[in-house]
Design an enzyme around this catalytic site. Structure first.
Site, PDB file in Angstrom:
ATOM      1  N   HIS A  76       0.822  -1.210   0.000  1.00 42.81           N
ATOM      2  CA  HIS A  76       0.000   0.000   0.000  1.00 42.81           C
ATOM      3  C   HIS A  76       0.856   1.258   0.000  1.00 42.81           C
ATOM      4  O   HIS A  76       1.830   1.339   0.747  1.00 42.81           O
ATOM      5  CB  HIS A  76      -0.948   0.018   1.212  1.00 42.81           C
ATOM      6  CG  HIS A  76      -2.051  -0.983   1.063  1.00 42.81           C
ATOM      7  ND1 HIS A  76      -1.836  -2.338   1.185  1.00 42.81           N
ATOM      8  CD2 HIS A  76      -3.367  -0.825   0.739  1.00 42.81           C
ATOM      9  CE1 HIS A  76      -2.977  -2.979   0.959  1.00 42.81           C
ATOM     10  NE2 HIS A  76      -3.914  -2.087   0.684  1.00 42.81           N
ATOM     11  N   SER A  93      -6.613   3.481  -5.555  1.00 46.81           N
ATOM     12  CA  SER A  93      -6.044   4.253  -4.453  1.00 46.81           C
ATOM     13  C   SER A  93      -6.243   5.749  -4.679  1.00 46.81           C
ATOM     14  O   SER A  93      -6.534   6.502  -3.735  1.00 46.81           O
ATOM     15  CB  SER A  93      -4.556   3.925  -4.290  1.00 46.81           C
ATOM     16  OG  SER A  93      -4.021   4.640  -3.210  1.00 46.81           O
ATOM     17  N   PHE A 128       0.910   3.030   7.151  1.00 45.42           N
ATOM     18  CA  PHE A 128      -0.401   3.169   7.798  1.00 45.42           C
ATOM     19  C   PHE A 128      -1.481   2.908   6.750  1.00 45.42           C
ATOM     20  O   PHE A 128      -1.517   3.576   5.712  1.00 45.42           O
ATOM     21  CB  PHE A 128      -0.529   4.593   8.337  1.00 45.42           C
ATOM     22  CG  PHE A 128      -1.875   4.939   8.901  1.00 45.42           C
ATOM     23  CD1 PHE A 128      -2.256   4.515  10.157  1.00 45.42           C
ATOM     24  CD2 PHE A 128      -2.765   5.723   8.163  1.00 45.42           C
ATOM     25  CE1 PHE A 128      -3.496   4.851  10.690  1.00 45.42           C
ATOM     26  CE2 PHE A 128      -4.008   6.068   8.688  1.00 45.42           C
ATOM     27  CZ  PHE A 128      -4.367   5.631   9.952  1.00 45.42           C
ATOM     28  N   ALA A 131      -9.101   2.275   5.679  1.00 46.91           N
ATOM     29  CA  ALA A 131     -10.137   2.383   4.643  1.00 46.91           C
ATOM     30  C   ALA A 131     -10.732   3.784   4.758  1.00 46.91           C
ATOM     31  O   ALA A 131     -11.503   4.061   5.668  1.00 46.91           O
ATOM     32  CB  ALA A 131     -11.211   1.323   4.843  1.00 46.91           C
TER      33      ALA A 131
HETATM   34  N1  GUN Z   1      -6.780   3.315   2.245  1.00 50.41           N
HETATM   35  C1  GUN Z   1      -7.457   3.251   1.097  1.00 50.41           C
HETATM   36  N2  GUN Z   1      -6.613   3.202   0.070  1.00 50.41           N
HETATM   37  C2  GUN Z   1      -5.387   3.257   0.617  1.00 50.41           C
HETATM   38  C3  GUN Z   1      -4.100   3.256   0.037  1.00 50.41           C
HETATM   39  O1  GUN Z   1      -3.922   3.175  -1.174  1.00 50.41           O
HETATM   40  N3  GUN Z   1      -3.059   3.354   0.911  1.00 50.41           N
HETATM   41  C4  GUN Z   1      -3.231   3.429   2.248  1.00 50.41           C
HETATM   42  N4  GUN Z   1      -2.154   3.532   3.013  1.00 50.41           N
HETATM   43  N5  GUN Z   1      -4.433   3.408   2.817  1.00 50.41           N
HETATM   44  C5  GUN Z   1      -5.484   3.330   1.966  1.00 50.41           C
END
Ligand code: GUN
Length: 174
Positions: A76, A93, A128, A131
């Site tokens: 992520h 994202s 970190f 959602a």
């Molecule tokens: N929450 C929703 N999408 C993301 C993401 O792409 N990265 C992170 N760190 N938290 C998220």
């Protein structure tokens, strides 16, 4: 897998049963940069509803070895991080971060994200994850400040739980 069983709402293939490549190309991004979840569940996805598919994916992650879960969390991008600034996020994202207003941070809020991202990764060894679709950036920063005080096990489990929530929201948005 039965064509009639294949739900239109989740798969969007009408009466066509997707082959493995189509399935992975459609669902490979439900877990960020982790197509292995779709790849290893294809054979068990016959006729599942969206809800059941989400459960199947979640279970696949839950039974994965610790190192694979760690890699999933590490896949992520940071919230308001370098990849976001450089426009290098996945479509999913980008939508999530923008829906929470992270792209509209003031310079001061942006600085707070950078500081927290650095401290958090230093402490836990992964980014970190939250959602964020139903939160605003003030709520996210408050949650960030709170969670950074947790211990490693709590934060690891919390991150996996948040990743499952993100996956469900991504499935619902299809
Ligand atoms: N929450 C929703 N999408 C993301 C993401 O792409 N990265 C992170 N760190 N938290 C998220």
């Amino acid at each position: 897998m039965n064509n009639e069983d294949y739900p239109r709402d989740t798969q969007g293939y009408g009466a066509e049963r997707p082959d493995r490549d189509e399935f992975v190309s459609r669902f490979g991004g439900i877990y960020e940069h982790s197509a292995w979840v779709a790849e290893s569940t294809f054979d068990r996805a016959d006729g599942l509803s969206a809800e059941e598919l989400a459960d199947l994916f979640a279970n696949c992650v839950d039974v994965a070895p610790y190192e694979q879960k760690l890699a999933l969390i590490r896949a992520h991008p940071d919230l308001a991080g370098k990849a976001a600034v450089a426009g290098e996020l996945t479509i999913e994202s980008t939508a999530e971060q923008n829906s929470a207003g992270i792209d509209r941070c003031t310079a001061e809020e942006f600085e707070r994200f950078q500081m927290l991202n650095g401290r958090y990764k230093e402490k836990f060894g992964f980014p970190f994850v939250m959602a964020v679709r139903d939160s605003n950036r003030h709520e996210i920063l408050a949650a960030f400040e709170g969670r950074i005080g947790n211990d490693l096990d709590t934060e690891f489990e919390t991150a996996i739980g948040e990743i499952h929530k993100i996956a469900r929201l991504r499935l619902e948005a299809m």
